[in-house]
Write an enzyme that holds these catalytic residues in place. Structure first.
Site, PDB file in Angstrom:
ATOM      1  N   GLY A 269       0.813  -1.222   0.000  1.00  0.00           N
ATOM      2  CA  GLY A 269       0.000   0.000   0.000  1.00  0.00           C
ATOM      3  C   GLY A 269       0.838   1.260   0.000  1.00  0.00           C
TER       4      GLY A 269
ATOM      5  N   ILE B  34       1.549   5.423  -2.027  1.00  0.00           N
ATOM      6  CA  ILE B  34       1.681   6.135  -3.298  1.00  0.00           C
ATOM      7  C   ILE B  34       2.800   5.461  -4.075  1.00  0.00           C
ATOM      8  CG2 ILE B  34       2.201   8.359  -4.362  1.00  0.00           C
ATOM      9  CD1 ILE B  34      -0.454   8.343  -2.780  1.00  0.00           C
TER      10      ILE B  34
ATOM     11  N   TYR C  74       9.190  10.215  -3.963  1.00  0.00           N
ATOM     12  CA  TYR C  74       8.757   8.813  -3.898  1.00  0.00           C
ATOM     13  C   TYR C  74       9.936   7.911  -3.507  1.00  0.00           C
ATOM     14  CZ  TYR C  74       7.431   4.220  -5.776  1.00  0.00           C
ATOM     15  OH  TYR C  74       7.204   2.874  -5.940  1.00  0.00           O
TER      16      TYR C  74
HETATM   17  P1  NAI Z   1      -0.754   0.948  -7.109  1.00  0.00           P
HETATM   18  O1  NAI Z   1      -0.662   2.431  -7.054  1.00  0.00           O
HETATM   19  O2  NAI Z   1      -1.507   0.328  -8.224  1.00  0.00           O
HETATM   20  O3  NAI Z   1      -1.333   0.383  -5.741  1.00  0.00           O
HETATM   21  C1  NAI Z   1      -1.093   0.995  -4.498  1.00  0.00           C
HETATM   22  C2  NAI Z   1      -2.344   0.875  -3.654  1.00  0.00           C
HETATM   23  O4  NAI Z   1      -2.115   1.573  -2.420  1.00  0.00           O
HETATM   24  C3  NAI Z   1      -3.580   1.524  -4.302  1.00  0.00           C
HETATM   25  O5  NAI Z   1      -4.627   0.574  -4.424  1.00  0.00           O
HETATM   26  C4  NAI Z   1      -3.956   2.660  -3.382  1.00  0.00           C
HETATM   27  O6  NAI Z   1      -5.356   2.855  -3.235  1.00  0.00           O
HETATM   28  C5  NAI Z   1      -3.323   2.216  -2.062  1.00  0.00           C
HETATM   29  N1  NAI Z   1      -3.044   3.365  -1.204  1.00  0.00           N
HETATM   30  C6  NAI Z   1      -2.541   4.580  -1.559  1.00  0.00           C
HETATM   31  N2  NAI Z   1      -2.524   5.414  -0.507  1.00  0.00           N
HETATM   32  C7  NAI Z   1      -3.027   4.713   0.531  1.00  0.00           C
HETATM   33  C8  NAI Z   1      -3.260   5.028   1.898  1.00  0.00           C
HETATM   34  N3  NAI Z   1      -2.995   6.254   2.396  1.00  0.00           N
HETATM   35  N4  NAI Z   1      -3.766   4.059   2.698  1.00  0.00           N
HETATM   36  C9  NAI Z   1      -4.061   2.831   2.199  1.00  0.00           C
HETATM   37  N5  NAI Z   1      -3.873   2.475   0.926  1.00  0.00           N
HETATM   38  C10 NAI Z   1      -3.349   3.411   0.099  1.00  0.00           C
HETATM   39  O7  NAI Z   1       0.774   0.405  -7.086  1.00  0.00           O
HETATM   40  P2  NAI Z   1       1.288  -1.038  -7.497  1.00  0.00           P
HETATM   41  O8  NAI Z   1       1.874  -0.969  -8.843  1.00  0.00           O
HETATM   42  O9  NAI Z   1       0.265  -2.045  -7.199  1.00  0.00           O
HETATM   43  O10 NAI Z   1       2.518  -1.207  -6.482  1.00  0.00           O
HETATM   44  C11 NAI Z   1       2.370  -1.829  -5.231  1.00  0.00           C
HETATM   45  C12 NAI Z   1       3.550  -1.436  -4.342  1.00  0.00           C
HETATM   46  O11 NAI Z   1       4.769  -1.836  -4.942  1.00  0.00           O
HETATM   47  C13 NAI Z   1       3.668   0.063  -4.095  1.00  0.00           C
HETATM   48  O12 NAI Z   1       4.096   0.270  -2.752  1.00  0.00           O
HETATM   49  C14 NAI Z   1       4.750   0.510  -5.054  1.00  0.00           C
HETATM   50  O13 NAI Z   1       5.445   1.646  -4.561  1.00  0.00           O
HETATM   51  C15 NAI Z   1       5.642  -0.738  -5.092  1.00  0.00           C
HETATM   52  N6  NAI Z   1       6.340  -0.845  -6.357  1.00  0.00           N
HETATM   53  C16 NAI Z   1       5.649  -1.259  -7.478  1.00  0.00           C
HETATM   54  C17 NAI Z   1       6.310  -1.374  -8.683  1.00  0.00           C
HETATM   55  C18 NAI Z   1       5.626  -1.921  -9.895  1.00  0.00           C
HETATM   56  O14 NAI Z   1       6.314  -2.117 -10.887  1.00  0.00           O
HETATM   57  N7  NAI Z   1       4.324  -2.177  -9.872  1.00  0.00           N
HETATM   58  C19 NAI Z   1       7.734  -1.009  -8.804  1.00  0.00           C
HETATM   59  C20 NAI Z   1       8.348  -0.590  -7.566  1.00  0.00           C
HETATM   60  C21 NAI Z   1       7.658  -0.522  -6.392  1.00  0.00           C
HETATM   61  C1  15L Z   2       7.877   2.061  -9.417  1.00  0.00           C
HETATM   62  O1  15L Z   2       8.343   2.227  -8.286  1.00  0.00           O
HETATM   63  C2  15L Z   2       6.438   2.276  -9.699  1.00  0.00           C
HETATM   64  O2  15L Z   2       5.630   1.919  -8.605  1.00  0.00           O
HETATM   65  C3  15L Z   2       5.960   1.548 -10.936  1.00  0.00           C
HETATM   66  O3  15L Z   2       4.700   2.103 -11.322  1.00  0.00           O
HETATM   67  C4  15L Z   2       6.939   1.623 -12.103  1.00  0.00           C
HETATM   68  O4  15L Z   2       6.933   2.884 -12.627  1.00  0.00           O
HETATM   69  C5  15L Z   2       8.322   1.202 -11.628  1.00  0.00           C
HETATM   70  O5  15L Z   2       8.729   1.819 -10.434  1.00  0.00           O
HETATM   71  C6  15L Z   2       9.427   1.422 -12.668  1.00  0.00           C
HETATM   72  O6  15L Z   2      10.450   2.008 -12.324  1.00  0.00           O
HETATM   73  O7  15L Z   2       9.263   0.963 -13.792  1.00  0.00           O
END
Ligand code: NAI
Ligand code: 15L
Length: 264
Positions: free
Chosen positions: A70, A72, A134
């Site tokens: 969870g 941003i 971030y």
């Molecule tokens: P996403 O943005 O799709 O999901 C994040 C979730 O956190 C959202 O559903 C949002 O509603 C929730 N959220 C935001 N603020 C909140 C709050 N104050 N309280 C509770 N929930 C809250 O991101 P994604 O892609 O699913 O990523 C998941 C995790 O992995 C994140 O922490 C992201 O930083 C990390 N990450 C993801 C990458 C990727 O390639 N998908 C790459 C690097 C890190």
């Molecule tokens: C992240 O940390 C972001 O959550 C994801 O949305 C992608 O942008 C990823 O890094 C990336 O660097 O490709």
């Protein structure tokens, strides 16, 4: 196998991609997000703002593992990042300390080291070079996890996820791609290994073009099976190659390194 796994950020893109596999990690799931449950979700769902300490305390109680997704997930204003990623991580670790120190898989990010160049290879000891608020917030989360490990014995995996999507989307992701199946296999190792400690792990598949060396996390016994090279032809044919001076081609953090920073 865990008794009850808490998954934060359960409405997000990554969680929804791996949702069908989460049953491999635990007998029961507690899914949480600030957003409502997606239609058809049958597991326990708790709506909770990570910035609300009392709510997070209740969220963690009764769980023996936490997949902390969870928050941003891209560059944003300092204020929004402060609540979700800084206050939120504080609240999560305090709740974990009060409720038996469940092991935590912390979704950190490659943006902790975004200002290394793409012609450098780095390992898990590389000093942080965050590329925006971030990335700074994920650095903070890693520091919190280390402090709780050394002070209280709280175990965490600090997983610097590259780009976890169904497929790589651009040339940079041929290096950073993390196949969802490799993500789940890593989570299985994190929750099953007898002694985890508090290692940094690059969340990346076995990509030919990777910049990251995971030798420091070898004790997890995790072996990624996918390689973004399988998509190189598709990317070459469909995505224009950025200019050699474009941040997307210069820095490991790609376009994030060129984002403006916002206060509000
Ligand atoms: P996403 O943005 O799709 O999901 C994040 C979730 O956190 C959202 O559903 C949002 O509603 C929730 N959220 C935001 N603020 C909140 C709050 N104050 N309280 C509770 N929930 C809250 O991101 P994604 O892609 O699913 O990523 C998941 C995790 O992995 C994140 O922490 C992201 O930083 C990390 N990450 C993801 C990458 C990727 O390639 N998908 C790459 C690097 C890190
Ligand atoms: C992240 O940390 C972001 O959550 C994801 O949305 C992608 O942008 C990823 O890094 C990336 O660097 O490709």
């Amino acid at each position: 196998m865990l008794e009850r796994l808490l998954v934060t950020g359960a409405a997000g893109g990554l969680a929804r991609m791996i949702r069908p596999e989460l049953g491999r990690l635990a007998l029961a799931l507690r899914l949480s997000d600030i957003a409502a449950a997606p239609a058809g979700e049958t597991a326990e769902w708790v709506r909770c703002d990570l910035g609300d300490a009392d709510a997070v305390d209740g969220l963690v109680e009764g769980c023996d593992g936490i997949l902390h997704l969870g928050g941003i997930s891209t560059e944003n204003s300092f204020g929004r990042i402060l609540n979700a990623n800084i206050v939120g991580v504080h609240n999560l670790y305090e709740a974990a300390r009060r409720h038996g120190r469940p092991r935590i898989f912390f979704a950190s990010s490659n943006h902790v080291v975004g200002f290394y160049r793409q012609d450098e290879r780095i390992d898990t000891d590389a000093p942080h070079r965050p590329d925006g608020w971030y990335g700074v917030s994920k650095s903070f989360g890693e520091a919190v996890a280390l402090m709780y490990f050394h002070k209280f014995g709280q175990e965490s995996a600090l997983v610097r996820i590259g780009s976890c999507f169904a497929e790589p989307k651009d040339h940079r992701m041929l290096a950073t791609w993390f196949a969802p199946e490799d993500f789940v296999a890593l989570a299985e190792c994190v929750f099953a290994v007898p002694r985890l400690g508090c290692p940094v792990v690059y969340g990346v598949s076995d990509n030919d073009a990777s910049w990251w060396d995971n030798a420091g996390a070898a004790h997890l016994g995790w072996r990624p099976r996918h390689n973004a090279a399988a998509f190189a032809g598709k990317i070459a044919a469909s995505v224009p190659l950025p200019d050699k001076d474009d941040p997307r081609a210069v820095y490991q953090g790609g376009a994030f390194t060129a984002e403006p920073i916002h206060e509000e």
